[in-house]
Design an enzyme around this catalytic site. Structure first.
Site, PDB file in Angstrom:
ATOM      1  CB  CYS A 122      -0.926   0.005   1.201  1.00  0.00           C
ATOM      2  SG  CYS A 122      -1.967  -1.447   1.274  1.00  0.00           S
ATOM      3  CG  ASP A 161       0.910   4.208   3.667  1.00  0.00           C
ATOM      4  OD1 ASP A 161       0.419   5.296   3.397  1.00  0.00           O
ATOM      5  OD2 ASP A 161       0.297   3.127   3.557  1.00  0.00           O
ATOM      6  CB  CYS A 188       3.971   9.955   1.069  1.00  0.00           C
ATOM      7  SG  CYS A 188       2.534  10.128   2.118  1.00  0.00           S
ATOM      8  CB  CYS A 216      -0.791   9.890   6.241  1.00  0.00           C
ATOM      9  SG  CYS A 216      -0.328   9.707   4.521  1.00  0.00           S
TER      10      CYS A 216
END
Lengths: 406, 138
Positions: free
Chosen positions: B37, B39, B64, B107
């Site tokens: 994915c 992350d 990221c 995130c």
């Protein structure tokens, strides 16, 4: 020479316009503004003459006849015109088109559109190095096949498809061959005669010309190819693409082609040397992987995955100073990583970790030095921060972990 | 898309990058996300047994800039809190603090998940029942 920041290494997305191109265009905005279709006065004649000249310059670059050049708004339109135009024109012969999974979206999405209209499309898988398998291609041909659409050079990984061999197969079976030449034309020698191309899309802004202008090459002899117009109107461009010609941009497109014609050979040598230097330096980093065939590729493109760091996070380390592109999902709205890299069989983890470097006419050695250092430093820094890198270093099998997919 | 100043700041100067000894009784480790994915976050807390306060927090993140910033911020917030207070950290607090755009909300969700996973690891190690956590959409 003093290094000027930011550095542009995304020339596969678009190229800066060559100042010589702009200079050629300038008189055609205010002073020589005529409509090339105005046949009855000098304003029109001047514009028509400029367009005719541009058409010659464009045709010469690909060894075509000027009459075989249909001007469009760019490669996306040319891709649409070629696929939809051939599909409609040759519908009595069949409805089957063969393409491959690494094509640009302008080709893939047009094919999807045609499927809804009743077309049957074969999407050939590519090999691990990005090249199509010629045996698979030939096997996919059937009596209903009317067109093979395989790109010349890939925009993400720079791989050059075996165009000559593909056209031979197409000829043998009486099938037309269309190629999206957007990334290749002006960068490497493309010869529609020697390559056996029947239709080819290409664009001005990928070769230091203006945006919003491109062409579709349509063969006139052996065989004579026709496409059904997708834009109706005044019957411009031999009835295949109506609309008042964008004279200043076409003048610029022509000039850009002429410059490429004259400078391509030395430029390709210079760029491939710089690209190799960049790539070799970055491949020194542990766990870095080159994506795509090393021999058959465009001279200005490198695509590398830096395992255990995420592409967007990586770019953030230097994108104030260096412009590159990534196959990471985070750079796209869809949150899916690059479909081109996945088509090569790369796992999502490597696809997320990729950077594409696109060098160009104005790239310098100093810029390459700076980029090598910035990318290396950022990869090292982010790996220190990466739990996956730590696991890798400790010998933990990351694939054996049960990850919670979301 | 331009990054917020705060994301850039955490990315450039991440706080509390590192590894705690996961074998220790008072260390809780949460590993969330997936390489596929794009992350993966590992967040760890070390609880001071006398006071019940989180005395140290560390992270490592593959992801990221926004994922790195979210986990860096989370470790900052965790230090000095009790475990119960830590449980109350909501992903929207992270979104607000870092000015994350809608596409980066996942995130912050991942950071919240990482906090809760670390707490659960700590609870299980110390004989407390595992908390059943609501799933937020990523």
């Amino acid at each position: 020479m003093e290094l000027k920041l930011p550095i542009y290494l995304d020339n596969n997305a678009t190229t800066p316009m060559d100042p010589r191109v702009l200079e050629a265009m300038l008189p055609y905005f205010v002073e020589k503004f005529g409509n090339a279709a105005s046949r009855n006065h000098s304003f029109g004649w001047v514009a028509e003459e400029a367009v005719d000249y541009a058409r010659e310059q464009v045709a010469k670059l690909i060894n075509a006849d000027p009459k075989e050049i249909i001007f469009t708004s760019g490669a996306t339109e040319s891709d649409n015109l070629a696929l939809k135009g051939v599909y409609e024109m040759y519908s009595s012969k069949g409805n089957h088109i063969i393409t491959c999974t690494t094509e640009h979206k302008a080709v893939l999405d047009t094919c999807k559109h045609l499927e809804k209209q009743g077309a049957e499309i074969t999407y050939l898988e590519v090999q691990a190095d990005g090249l199509v398998d010629l045996n698979e291609l030939e096997k996919a041909i059937k009596p209903e096949t009317i067109l093979i659409a395989i790109m010349y050079g890939n925009n993400e990984i720079g791989v050059i498809q075996p165009v000559k061999e593909i056209s031979k197969i197409a000829r043998k079976h009486g099938v037309l061959f269309f190629t999206d030449g957007t990334q290749a034309v002006g960068k490497i020698p493309v010869d529609v005669q020697a390559d056996g191309i029947d239709l080819m899309a290409f664009s001005g802004h990928k070769m230091y010309g203006p945006k919003g202008v491109g062409a579709l090459y349509v063969r006139r002899k052996n065989p004579r190819v026709k496409v059904t117009a997708q834009m109706d109107g005044g019957g411009h461009e031999r009835g295949m693409r109506s609309g008042t010609l964008n004279v200043p941009s076409l003048v610029g497109f022509g000039k850009a082609c002429e410059i490429c014609m004259n400078e391509m050979e030395s430029e390709a040598k210079r760029l491939s040397k710089m690209r190799d230097r960049l790539e070799n330096a970055l491949m020194q980093l542990e766990e870095s992987y080159r994506n795509g065939n090393k021999e058959h590729r465009l001279p200005h493109t490198a695509n590398i995955s830096f395992k255990y760091v995420e592409g967007e996070g990586l770019m953030m380390g230097f994108n104030k100073d260096i412009a590159v592109s990534s196959g990471s999902a985070c750079t796209s709205a869809s949150l899916e990583p690059s479909y081109v890299l996945k088509a090569l069989g790369l796992g999502d983890d490597l696809a997320h970790s990729s950077l594409r470097f696109g060098l160009g006419r104005f790239t310098t050695d100093e810029q390459i030095d700076y980029t090598i250092k910035a990318v290396t430093d950022t990869v090292n820094k982010l790996r220190e921060m990466s739990p996956l890198w730590e696991m890798f270093k400790e010998g933990v099998d990351i694939n054996a972990i049960e990850w919670a997919h979301h | 898309m331009a990054y917020s100043e705060k994301v850039l700041d955490h990315y450039t100067n991440p706080q509390n990058v590192g590894t705690l000894d996961k074998a220790k009784q008072n260390v809780g480790t949460g590993l969330v996300g997936a390489p596929e994915c794009g992350d993966v976050m590992r967040l760890q807390i070390e609880v001071d047994e006398a006071s019940g306060l989180i005395k140290d927090a560390k992270f490592k993140t593959f992801g990221c800039g926004s994922a790195i910033a979210s986990s860096s911020l989370a470790t900052e917030w965790l230090k000095g809190k009790t475990v119960d207070q830590a449980l109350a950290i909501d992903n929207m607090d992270i979104v607000e603090e870092l000015n994350l755009p809608p596409v980066k909300i996942h995130c912050s969700v991942l950071a919240e998940d990482a906090i809760k996973a670390a707490i659960n690891d700590y609870r299980v190690k110390n004989g407390l029942p595992e908390l059943v956590l609501e799933q937020k959409a990523h």
